[in-house]
Design an enzyme around this catalytic site. Structure first.
Site, short mmCIF file in Angstrom:
data_model
loop_
_atom_site.label_atom_id
_atom_site.label_comp_id
_atom_site.label_asym_id
_atom_site.label_seq_id
_atom_site.Cartn_x
_atom_site.Cartn_y
_atom_site.Cartn_z
N SER A 48 14.04 6.25 -0.47
CA SER A 48 13.73 5.36 -1.59
C SER A 48 14.48 5.84 -2.84
CB SER A 48 12.22 5.35 -1.86
OG SER A 48 11.83 6.58 -2.43
N ASP A 81 15.79 2.37 1.06
CA ASP A 81 14.55 1.59 1.02
C ASP A 81 14.37 0.99 -0.38
OD1 ASP A 81 12.10 0.63 1.98
OD2 ASP A 81 11.02 2.45 1.40
N HIS A 82 14.10 -0.29 -0.48
CA HIS A 82 13.83 -0.97 -1.77
C HIS A 82 14.89 -0.67 -2.84
CE1 HIS A 82 9.98 -2.64 -0.62
NE2 HIS A 82 9.66 -1.47 -0.07
N GLY A 180 1.05 1.17 0.18
CA GLY A 180 0.09 2.14 -0.34
C GLY A 180 -1.15 2.31 0.52
N HIS A 215 7.14 -4.27 6.05
CA HIS A 215 6.83 -3.23 5.07
C HIS A 215 5.32 -3.04 5.04
CE1 HIS A 215 10.70 -2.66 2.84
NE2 HIS A 215 11.01 -3.62 3.69
N SER A 218 1.58 1.16 7.22
CA SER A 218 0.69 2.30 7.48
C SER A 218 -0.68 1.78 7.90
CB SER A 218 0.56 3.18 6.23
OG SER A 218 1.70 3.99 6.10
N ASN A 259 8.03 -0.15 8.64
CA ASN A 259 8.12 0.86 7.59
C ASN A 259 6.81 1.62 7.41
OD1 ASN A 259 10.58 -0.34 7.21
ND2 ASN A 259 10.33 -0.69 5.02
N ILE A 260 6.90 2.94 7.52
CA ILE A 260 5.69 3.77 7.41
C ILE A 260 5.95 4.94 6.47
CG2 ILE A 260 4.08 5.25 8.69
CD1 ILE A 260 4.71 3.45 11.17
P1 13P Z 1 3.23 1.98 3.58
O1 13P Z 1 2.83 2.21 2.16
O2 13P Z 1 2.25 1.11 4.29
O3 13P Z 1 3.45 3.24 4.34
O4 13P Z 1 4.61 1.17 3.58
C1 13P Z 1 5.84 1.83 3.39
C2 13P Z 1 6.97 0.91 3.14
O5 13P Z 1 6.88 -0.29 3.28
C3 13P Z 1 8.25 1.52 2.70
O6 13P Z 1 9.21 0.57 2.41
O1 G3H Z 2 7.63 1.19 -0.40
C1 G3H Z 2 7.72 2.26 -0.97
C2 G3H Z 2 7.81 3.51 -0.18
O2 G3H Z 2 6.54 3.91 0.28
C3 G3H Z 2 8.51 4.56 -0.97
O3 G3H Z 2 7.69 5.10 -1.96
O4 G3H Z 2 9.07 4.80 -3.99
O5 G3H Z 2 7.14 6.39 -3.96
O6 G3H Z 2 9.25 6.90 -2.68
P1 G3H Z 2 8.34 5.85 -3.23
ZN ZN Z 3 8.39 -1.21 1.52
#
Ligand code: 13P
Ligand code: G3H
Ligand code: ZN
Length: 322
Positions: A48, A81-82, A180, A215, A218, A259-260
């Site tokens: 990220s 990621d993002h 989250g 996404h 979790s 995504n986890i």
């Molecule tokens: P979680 O917060 O459910 O683990 O999702 C992570 C995620 O989507 C990262 O892009």
């Molecule tokens: O979707 C976000 C991911 O869980 C990454 O989290 O931006 O705190 O690294 P972060």
């Molecule tokens: Zn995400």
């Protein structure tokens, strides 16, 4: 060995899902690689913007390259990621990333299309694939908070138009999850209908099937939350995540990347809280760090079982001719 995300998608699409795990440091990386080797699974490492800033983006690259040498049998892709537009270009130009995610889902549709298109052009010129997001997940993404009231599921008709106009390789679709630890209260189910409709409408439009990315996947295991709280944490015990038994049915419909991140953070918190609760005289960070690596490896292997990616390493290697 680092492979392209597209290669992994090709083998997995419609059969199983590839776990996409966020990493931030060496301990997490060691646990991730060990867990994937133990379960014989291909995987995607996600970085990220926050992770790139935590130590230094070059530190993460170095850690990943070293882990790849330590675990020569591992087959994985490296993914941003993002990302925003500038970070996508930085990753594309670095030559290290297999794929990037451009997340312009908070912008109006036309702007999302325009930004994503620009990133796709730059990425494809270098053989890198692009994940883009349409719809809005609840929870916190990087520094943007979306309350549940503003979260909205992806519209399947818009998804088809979006994929057609942008040329993106994978679509992060909002199918009822959120980022989250505080996703849902009580039972909740994925919107399988949205996944089915996107894939059916793509087919009807004569377009190739597009991997869907889930996404916020979790599961926020309750026993993990309770153990953290028993060791001094104050997490809301009613928090619930995605039912792990829904990963594989979703994968069969086209969810190819799952995504986890949050669940791994819960493992870290549980291990360290319990360790220092039970050994209050301890101040060396390596003993709990060792426990964490072991527990993280077990956690990853368990997730890969649920995703259906466990045991697929040989098949992936054969398909890639590696
Ligand atoms: P979680 O917060 O459910 O683990 O999702 C992570 C995620 O989507 C990262 O892009
Ligand atoms: O979707 C976000 C991911 O869980 C990454 O989290 O931006 O705190 O690294 P972060
Ligand atoms: Zn995400």
């Amino acid at each position: 060995m680092i492979v392209t995300t597209a290669e992994l998608y090709k083998v997995a699409y419609g059969k199983f899902a590839i776990g996409a795990y966020n990493i931030n440091n060496a301990e997490q990386t060691m646990g991730l690689f060990r867990g994937c080797i133990d379960s014989q699974a291909p995987f995607i490492i996600q970085i990220s913007k926050g992770a790139r800033k935590y130590t230094d983006k070059r530190m993460l690259e170095a850690i990943i390259r070293s882990a790849s040498e330590i675990f020569p049998d591992a087959i994985f892709a490296v993914h941003l990621d993002h990302g925003d537009e500038a970070t996508c270009y930085d990753c594309i130009d670095s030559g290290f990333y297999s794929s990037v995610m451009i997340d312009a889902s908070h912008d109006p549709f036309e702007e999302n299309v325009a930004i994503t298109k620009r990133v796709v052009e730059r990425a494809h010129a270098k053989g890198i694939s692009v994940e883009a997001e349409l719809g809005m997940l609840g929870g916190v993404e990087e520094d943007i908070a979306v309350d549940e009231g503003n979260a909205c599921l992806t519209n399947p008709d818009e998804a088809v138009e979006f994929i057609k106009r942008t040329g993106c390789d994978a679509l992060a679709a909002a199918i009822g999850t959120s980022h989250g630890a505080y996703k849902f209260k009580g039972q909740q189910s994925l919107h399988f209908d949205v996944i089915e409709q996107i894939e059916a409408k793509l087919k009807a439009a004569g377009m190739p099937p597009t991997p869907i990315v889930m996404h916020g996947s979790s599961s926020v295991p309750q026993d993990e939350v309770l153990r953290i709280n028993a060791a001094g944490g104050q997490l809301d015990p009613s928090a619930r995540g995605v039912n792990e038994e829904e990963y594989l049915p979703a994968a069969k419909l086209g969810v190819t990347k799952v995504n986890i991140d949050t669940d791994g953070r819960l493992v870290w918190t549980r291990v360290h809280r319990e360790f220092f609760r039970d050994k209050p005289q301890e101040f060396d960070f390596r003993p709990p760090g060792k426990v964490f690596q072991d527990e993280y490896a077990k956690f990853i292997a368990h997730k890969n079982e649920k995703l259906g990616s466990a045991g697929k390493l040989a098949e992936v290697r054969a398909a890639l001719g590696k």
